[in-house]
Design a protein around this motif. Sequence first.
Motif, PDB file in Angstrom:
ATOM      1  N   GLU A   1       0.678  -0.990  -0.066  1.00 55.80           N
ATOM      2  CA  GLU A   1       0.074  -0.030  -0.181  1.00 55.80           C
ATOM      3  C   GLU A   1       0.764   1.241   0.099  1.00 55.80           C
ATOM      4  N   GLU A   2       1.821   1.131   0.739  1.00 52.81           N
ATOM      5  CA  GLU A   2       2.834   2.456   0.701  1.00 52.81           C
ATOM      6  C   GLU A   2       3.490   2.529  -0.414  1.00 52.81           C
ATOM      7  N   SER A   3       3.936   1.533  -1.147  1.00 57.66           N
ATOM      8  CA  SER A   3       4.544   1.780  -2.285  1.00 57.66           C
ATOM      9  C   SER A   3       3.934   2.279  -3.242  1.00 57.66           C
ATOM     10  N   LYS A   4       2.468   2.387  -3.236  1.00 60.24           N
ATOM     11  CA  LYS A   4       1.843   3.315  -4.361  1.00 60.24           C
ATOM     12  C   LYS A   4       2.275   4.721  -4.444  1.00 60.24           C
ATOM     13  N   LYS A   5       2.694   5.105  -3.138  1.00 58.09           N
ATOM     14  CA  LYS A   5       3.125   6.459  -3.021  1.00 58.09           C
ATOM     15  C   LYS A   5       4.510   6.696  -4.087  1.00 58.09           C
ATOM     16  N   ILE A   6       5.100   5.642  -4.272  1.00 54.40           N
ATOM     17  CA  ILE A   6       6.269   5.719  -4.871  1.00 54.40           C
ATOM     18  C   ILE A   6       6.286   5.302  -6.356  1.00 54.40           C
ATOM     19  N   TYR A   7       5.498   4.170  -6.614  1.00 53.73           N
ATOM     20  CA  TYR A   7       5.507   3.536  -7.946  1.00 53.73           C
ATOM     21  C   TYR A   7       4.083   3.845  -8.721  1.00 53.73           C
ATOM     22  N   GLY A   8       2.963   4.502  -7.759  1.00 51.41           N
ATOM     23  CA  GLY A   8       1.932   4.758  -8.533  1.00 51.41           C
ATOM     24  C   GLY A   8       0.905   3.599  -8.545  1.00 51.41           C
ATOM     25  N   GLU A   9      -0.241   3.532  -9.168  1.00 54.39           N
ATOM     26  CA  GLU A   9      -1.235   2.507  -9.036  1.00 54.39           C
ATOM     27  C   GLU A   9      -1.072   1.323  -9.858  1.00 54.39           C
ATOM     28  N   ASN A  10       0.055   1.412 -10.878  1.00 54.57           N
ATOM     29  CA  ASN A  10      -0.001   0.152 -11.730  1.00 54.57           C
ATOM     30  C   ASN A  10       0.546  -0.837 -11.202  1.00 54.57           C
ATOM     31  N   TYR A  11       1.558  -1.095 -10.248  1.00 54.52           N
ATOM     32  CA  TYR A  11       1.853  -1.939  -9.445  1.00 54.52           C
ATOM     33  C   TYR A  11       2.475  -1.741  -8.089  1.00 54.52           C
ATOM     34  N   GLN A  12       2.450  -2.708  -7.283  1.00 51.48           N
ATOM     35  CA  GLN A  12       3.020  -2.315  -5.912  1.00 51.48           C
ATOM     36  C   GLN A  12       4.104  -3.479  -5.581  1.00 51.48           C
ATOM     37  N   VAL A  13       4.889  -2.990  -4.716  1.00 49.13           N
ATOM     38  CA  VAL A  13       6.063  -3.862  -4.437  1.00 49.13           C
ATOM     39  C   VAL A  13       6.098  -4.056  -2.733  1.00 49.13           C
ATOM     40  N   GLN A  14       6.826  -4.981  -2.400  1.00 51.87           N
ATOM     41  CA  GLN A  14       6.958  -5.215  -0.928  1.00 51.87           C
ATOM     42  C   GLN A  14       8.197  -5.431  -0.574  1.00 51.87           C
ATOM     43  N   ILE A  15       8.787  -4.651   0.447  1.00 49.96           N
ATOM     44  CA  ILE A  15      10.354  -4.811   1.003  1.00 49.96           C
ATOM     45  C   ILE A  15      10.118  -5.301   2.220  1.00 49.96           C
ATOM     46  N   GLY A  16      10.515  -6.613   2.788  1.00 52.82           N
ATOM     47  CA  GLY A  16      10.492  -7.092   4.190  1.00 52.82           C
ATOM     48  C   GLY A  16      11.523  -6.898   5.001  1.00 52.82           C
ATOM     49  N   LYS A  17      11.147  -6.664   6.277  1.00 50.70           N
ATOM     50  CA  LYS A  17      12.261  -6.473   7.283  1.00 50.70           C
ATOM     51  C   LYS A  17      12.128  -7.617   8.344  1.00 50.70           C
TER      52      LYS A  17
END
Length: 226
Positions: free
Chosen positions: A40-56
């Motif tokens: 969800e937060e990645s949409k602010k970076i990459y827009g609505e076309n796709y989302q990414v997840q970075i785990g911790k």
Amino acid sequence: MPNKPHHNSKFIDLSHRIYDGLITYKGLPAPIMCDYLSREESKKIYGENYQVQIGKIEMVSNTGTYIDTPFHFAADGDDLAQVSLALLADLPVLVIDAKDSIEVGVHFFKDLEVSGKAVLINTNWSKHWNSEQYFENHAFLTAQAAQLLLDKGVRLVGIDSHNIDDTRGAERPVHSLLLGNNVLICEHLTNLEKVPSTGGRFYAVPPKINGVGTFPVRAFVQIKTD
């Protein structure tokens, strides 16, 4: 079309799944796993076309199915970054049937050829994984058996138990003997009953990390089916 392999292989996964809250070794903290960057937060970076997840992940290195290198027991021993891949990959397998044995002694190995091999000890203790019983009076390798394996030229020793040593006392002679002579240890294996006693090749490769002696691995056996 993708290139076809030169041979057909079967892969047997010998690793436990790691997840948030898993207790591998009593007294050590469980891993904490969360999003560093959520979809969800990645949409602010990459827009609505796709989302990414970075785990911790926050965890101790003794989590899940893991490899022990000499640095685990000796400050001048090879750590994860220094240990040779030749000790971690493509090792000929010998599976020992020690099912339902607690004390795995010399008699299991006396007449066996173990030189250069990964000796994997099937005690069937992994059936207790993620239970209180897993930690109590678990199966282990005796110091005398470890010395015999060392004398016979073993390359790596694995076990499907809570610890390769008897943990009822403070001494860890098997770790000291094997790691002190550059023989690696793989603990908390599973599915060993699915592996033929001979003919497989063992892999348990950790990341290349400085100053750490243990780490989770995706341990597996490859069996050629040609």
